[in-house]
Design an enzyme around this catalytic site. Structure first.
Site, PDB file in Angstrom:
ATOM      1  N   HIS A 122       0.815  -1.224   0.000  1.00 13.38           N
ATOM      2  CA  HIS A 122       0.000   0.000   0.000  1.00 13.38           C
ATOM      3  C   HIS A 122       0.851   1.278   0.000  1.00 13.38           C
ATOM      4  CE1 HIS A 122      -3.649  -2.246   0.413  1.00 13.38           C
ATOM      5  NE2 HIS A 122      -3.328  -2.735   1.591  1.00 13.38           N
ATOM      6  N   ASP A 158      -2.480 -10.783  -2.557  1.00 14.04           N
ATOM      7  CA  ASP A 158      -3.090 -10.275  -1.321  1.00 14.04           C
ATOM      8  C   ASP A 158      -4.541  -9.874  -1.628  1.00 14.04           C
ATOM      9  OD1 ASP A 158      -2.039  -8.867   1.508  1.00 14.04           O
ATOM     10  OD2 ASP A 158      -3.778  -7.872   0.598  1.00 14.04           O
ATOM     11  N   HIS A 160      -6.218  -7.381  -0.713  1.00 14.43           N
ATOM     12  CA  HIS A 160      -6.359  -5.946  -0.974  1.00 14.43           C
ATOM     13  C   HIS A 160      -5.613  -5.579  -2.248  1.00 14.43           C
ATOM     14  CE1 HIS A 160      -6.684  -6.451   3.458  1.00 14.43           C
ATOM     15  NE2 HIS A 160      -7.697  -5.610   3.292  1.00 14.43           N
ATOM     16  N   ASP A 245      -4.548 -13.002   3.070  1.00 12.16           N
ATOM     17  CA  ASP A 245      -5.801 -12.544   3.670  1.00 12.16           C
ATOM     18  C   ASP A 245      -7.023 -12.807   2.790  1.00 12.16           C
ATOM     19  OD1 ASP A 245      -4.630 -10.709   1.976  1.00 12.16           O
ATOM     20  OD2 ASP A 245      -4.667  -9.037   3.386  1.00 12.16           O
TER      21      ASP A 245
HETATM   22 ZN   LIG Z   1      -4.053  -7.397   2.481  1.00 10.11          ZN
END
Ligand SMILES: [Zn+2]
Length: 335
Positions: A122, A158, A160, A245
């Site tokens: 991120h 991931d 996200h 995740d």
């Molecule tokens: Zn994540």
């Protein structure tokens, strides 16, 4: 596998109720303890010149001073303590080590996996966010390019979207970024029509799935879109931004990838790298269920140690089929 790991990564203390805790690394290490073929390496801190190749130098200095002053809340959920700087430069160093080790020809059972924290995907060019300060996978790609790679692909599984990695390379042709992520989750980026800009158009591939996508849907994204697109791109190095995740029992997502599914995805990326003649390295991102994280990392390791994961019985869901059709309409994929 060869796992890069540094004790200092445990010193990034996010407080008692933060999901991105040092216990994540402890759980993974415990799970790997008695496994055959696990080796650990403790490489050096990242070279700051590599960090400056993907991040704004003023931002990096601001982050260092923030930690020097004792840290605190950078934003609502991105927290640092004094030791976070040391953990972050160690974590980025692990990712660089994994990339360079892969490019030195270390592969197969010895494939390198950087087990660091804080995670990175991120972190954008000039800011920290989403638990991330230095974009480890981006720094690893930069290191490979400054060695003898001409092109690097990053596959981010991931749950996200790796907005930071996309941001850093969005107008760069020398890095291909592909992500599978859950619609509706942080940070909200990663639309299917975000495909890169200027000469780099076509080097950014987003598979944004609805909540509930399962292993079969993830494998279809690799088989039909990400695999063919990366093969076309023909990278010298493939870096997996490996978050866990999207696991069916992870506490913060609604995806339904099984532990076995991470094994099947590992098989896919290994075959993909082989087919492209690309070197292969892994960098840990998220994954917040201690058991699911440690079981999944162990499964990745086991696949490189000879384990053959089961394929899912079910086919691709209608939701996923619709998304893959839209991805194909952007010019990606085989369908
Ligand atoms: Zn994540």
């Amino acid at each position: 596998m060869n796992f890069g790991y540094r004790e200092v990564c445990l010193d990034h203390d996010t407080g008692p109720r933060h999901p991105e805790s040092p216990d994540r690394l402890r759980a993974v290490r415990r799970a790997l303890k008695d496994r055959h073929g696990v080796e650990y390496v403790a490489p050096n801190d990242v070279d700051m010149e590599l960090v400056h190749g993907v991040h704004d130098a003023d931002y990096v200095e601001e982050f260092r001073e923030f930690c020097d002053d004792g840290g605190g809340n950078w934003d609502a959920d991105t927290v640092a303590v004094e030791a976070t700087w040391d953990a972050a430069v160690a974590s980025a160093g692990l990712a660089v080590w994994a990339a360079e080790t892969a490019m030195d020809g270390v592969s197969a059972r010895d494939t390198p996996f950087a087990l660091g924290r804080p995670p990175g995907h991120h972190a954008v060019y000039d800011d920290a966010m989403g638990f991330c300060f230095i974009n480890n996978a981006a720094v690893a790609a930069q290191a490979a390019l400054e060695a003898d790679a001409e092109r690097v692909a990053i596959f981010d599984w991931d749950v996200h979207h790796g907005n930071g990695t996309q941001d850093i390379f969005y107008d760069r042709e020398d890095v291909f970024y592909a992500s599978i992520h859950e619609d509706g989750l942080y940070p909200g980026t990663g639309a299917i029509d975000e495909t890169g800009e200027n000469d780099a158009d076509g080097t950014n591939l987003n598979v944004k799935y609805q909540p509930g996508a399962d292993t079969a849907d993830y494998l279809a994204a690799i088989d039909e879109a990400i695999g063919p697109a990366i093969a076309d791109y023909d990278p010298d190095l493939l870096v997996v931004s490996a978050g866990f995740d999207a696991h069916e029992h992870d506490p913060i997502s609604r995806m339904r990838v099984t532990t076995e599914g991470y094994g099947a995805m590992t098989q896919r990326v290994r075959t993909l790298a082989d087919d492209c003649g690309a070197d292969l390295s892994f960098v840990l991102e998220g994954g917040y269920g201690l058991d699911t994280l440690s079981d999944s990392v162990t499964t990745v390791h086991e696949v490189f140690d000879g384990y053959e994961p089961m394929e899912p019985d079910d086919g691709v869901s209608e939701d996923a089929r619709d998304v893959l059709d839209r991805v194909a309409a952007q010019g990606f994929g085989s369908k």
